[in-house]
Design a protein around this motif. Structure first.
Motif, PDB file in Angstrom:
ATOM      1  N   GLY A  53       0.844  -1.178   0.000  1.00 56.56           N
ATOM      2  CA  GLY A  53       0.000   0.000   0.000  1.00 56.56           C
ATOM      3  C   GLY A  53       0.883   1.233   0.000  1.00 56.56           C
ATOM      4  N   PRO A  54       0.414   2.288   0.576  1.00 55.74           N
ATOM      5  CA  PRO A  54      -0.805   2.391   1.387  1.00 55.74           C
ATOM      6  C   PRO A  54      -2.062   2.338   0.529  1.00 55.74           C
ATOM      7  CG  PRO A  54       0.265   4.537   1.202  1.00 55.74           C
ATOM      8  CD  PRO A  54       1.157   3.548   0.517  1.00 55.74           C
ATOM      9  N   VAL A  55      -3.115   1.844   1.139  1.00 53.12           N
ATOM     10  CA  VAL A  55      -4.434   1.843   0.527  1.00 53.12           C
ATOM     11  C   VAL A  55      -5.353   2.685   1.406  1.00 53.12           C
ATOM     12  CG1 VAL A  55      -4.158  -0.339  -0.700  1.00 53.12           C
ATOM     13  CG2 VAL A  55      -5.050  -0.346   1.618  1.00 53.12           C
ATOM     14  N   ALA A  56      -6.357   3.287   0.757  1.00 51.85           N
ATOM     15  CA  ALA A  56      -7.171   4.274   1.450  1.00 51.85           C
ATOM     16  C   ALA A  56      -8.626   3.877   1.634  1.00 51.85           C
ATOM     17  CB  ALA A  56      -7.100   5.605   0.705  1.00 51.85           C
ATOM     18  N   SER A  57      -8.968   2.640   1.277  1.00 48.45           N
ATOM     19  CA  SER A  57     -10.366   2.223   1.434  1.00 48.45           C
ATOM     20  C   SER A  57     -10.442   0.761   1.854  1.00 48.45           C
ATOM     21  CB  SER A  57     -11.141   2.416   0.127  1.00 48.45           C
ATOM     22  OG  SER A  57     -10.758   1.450  -0.831  1.00 48.45           O
ATOM     23  N   VAL A  58     -11.583   0.400   2.404  1.00 47.34           N
ATOM     24  CA  VAL A  58     -11.812  -0.983   2.816  1.00 47.34           C
ATOM     25  C   VAL A  58     -11.725  -1.909   1.605  1.00 47.34           C
ATOM     26  CG1 VAL A  58     -13.538  -2.588   3.730  1.00 47.34           C
ATOM     27  CG2 VAL A  58     -13.117  -0.404   4.893  1.00 47.34           C
ATOM     28  N   GLY A  59     -12.350  -1.538   0.510  1.00 49.79           N
ATOM     29  CA  GLY A  59     -12.334  -2.368  -0.690  1.00 49.79           C
ATOM     30  C   GLY A  59     -10.937  -2.620  -1.212  1.00 49.79           C
ATOM     31  N   GLU A  60     -10.122  -1.561  -1.276  1.00 45.39           N
ATOM     32  CA  GLU A  60      -8.738  -1.711  -1.728  1.00 45.39           C
ATOM     33  C   GLU A  60      -7.952  -2.616  -0.789  1.00 45.39           C
ATOM     34  OE1 GLU A  60      -7.005   2.198  -3.742  1.00 45.39           O
ATOM     35  OE2 GLU A  60      -8.026   2.627  -1.838  1.00 45.39           O
ATOM     36  N   ALA A  61      -8.158  -2.432   0.496  1.00 44.60           N
ATOM     37  CA  ALA A  61      -7.437  -3.243   1.482  1.00 44.60           C
ATOM     38  C   ALA A  61      -7.820  -4.711   1.369  1.00 44.60           C
ATOM     39  CB  ALA A  61      -7.704  -2.729   2.891  1.00 44.60           C
ATOM     40  N   LEU A  62      -9.114  -4.988   1.245  1.00 44.54           N
ATOM     41  CA  LEU A  62      -9.552  -6.380   1.128  1.00 44.54           C
ATOM     42  C   LEU A  62      -9.025  -7.020  -0.145  1.00 44.54           C
ATOM     43  CD1 LEU A  62     -13.212  -6.064   2.459  1.00 44.54           C
ATOM     44  CD2 LEU A  62     -11.236  -7.098   3.624  1.00 44.54           C
ATOM     45  N   ALA A  63      -8.986  -6.266  -1.245  1.00 42.02           N
ATOM     46  CA  ALA A  63      -8.446  -6.788  -2.500  1.00 42.02           C
ATOM     47  C   ALA A  63      -6.954  -7.078  -2.360  1.00 42.02           C
ATOM     48  CB  ALA A  63      -8.697  -5.796  -3.635  1.00 42.02           C
ATOM     49  N   LEU A  64      -6.225  -6.197  -1.702  1.00 41.00           N
ATOM     50  CA  LEU A  64      -4.799  -6.415  -1.509  1.00 41.00           C
ATOM     51  C   LEU A  64      -4.554  -7.634  -0.633  1.00 41.00           C
ATOM     52  CD1 LEU A  64      -2.240  -3.596  -1.135  1.00 41.00           C
ATOM     53  CD2 LEU A  64      -1.937  -5.740   0.052  1.00 41.00           C
ATOM     54  N   ILE A  65      -5.332  -7.783   0.422  1.00 42.12           N
ATOM     55  CA  ILE A  65      -5.197  -8.955   1.300  1.00 42.12           C
ATOM     56  C   ILE A  65      -5.482 -10.234   0.522  1.00 42.12           C
ATOM     57  CG2 ILE A  65      -6.212 -10.157   3.284  1.00 42.12           C
ATOM     58  CD1 ILE A  65      -6.694  -7.294   4.481  1.00 42.12           C
ATOM     59  N   ALA A  66      -6.544 -10.231  -0.273  1.00 46.62           N
ATOM     60  CA  ALA A  66      -6.910 -11.423  -1.047  1.00 46.62           C
ATOM     61  C   ALA A  66      -5.837 -11.780  -2.073  1.00 46.62           C
ATOM     62  CB  ALA A  66      -8.252 -11.202  -1.746  1.00 46.62           C
TER      63      ALA A  66
END
Length: 121
Positions: free
Chosen positions: A39-52
Motif C-alpha cells: 500500500g498504502p491503501v485508502a479504502s476498505v475495498g482496496e485493502a480487502l483486495a490487496l489482502i486477497a
C-alpha cells in the motif's frame, strides 16, 4: 527518526490509511526501518483486495475511519488469516468493537518505532 526500528527489517507491512500525508510519513518511516510496505491503501475495498491477492503479510497498521467507512472488515480478514495488526487512530479505545478490543491502539501521530515494538516486540 534517529535509529531504525530493526524489528521492521524484512517485514511486509500492510498500511491502510486515507490521509495522504500520514500515509506517506508512515510508509517512509517503515521503509527506513527495512520494511516492505504493502500500500498504502485508502479504502476498505482496496485493502480487502490487496489482502486477497497477497500471500504473505507480516503485519498491518489500520486507520479506523477510512473516508467515513470503518476498517473493521479489514481487521476481520486479517484476524482470520492470523496476521497481527494494530489500529492507528485518533479514536478512543472504547470505540473499538469487543472482537478487536485487545488489539493495540496507537494514537496519531504514529511513530514507526512504536508500531514496530507493538507488532514485533
Amino acid at each position: 527518526m534517529t535509529s531504525k526500528p530493526r524489528a521492521l527489517a524484512g517485514r511486509r507491512v500492510l498500511l491502510v490509511e486515507d490521509d495522504y500525508f500520514i500515509a506517506v510519513d508512515l510508509k517512509s518511516g517503515f521503509e527506513e526501518g527495512g520494511a516492505q510496505v504493502l500500500g498504502p491503501v485508502a479504502s476498505v475495498g482496496e485493502a480487502l483486495a490487496l489482502i486477497a491477492g497477497t500471500t504473505e503479510i507480516d503485519a498491518a497498521v489500520l486507520d479506523i475511519n477510512l473516508q467515513d467507512e470503518l476498517v473493521y472488515p479489514v481487521a476481520d480478514a486479517l484476524h482470520a488469516r492470523g496476521v497481527p495488526f494494530l489500529f492507528a487512530t485518533g479514536y478512543d479505545p472504547v470505540a473499538v468493537p469487543s472482537l478487536h478490543g485487545a488489539v493495540a491502539l496507537c494514537q496519531k501521530p504514529v511513530d514507526p518505532q512504536v508500531v514496530a515494538r507493538a507488532l514485533f516486540g
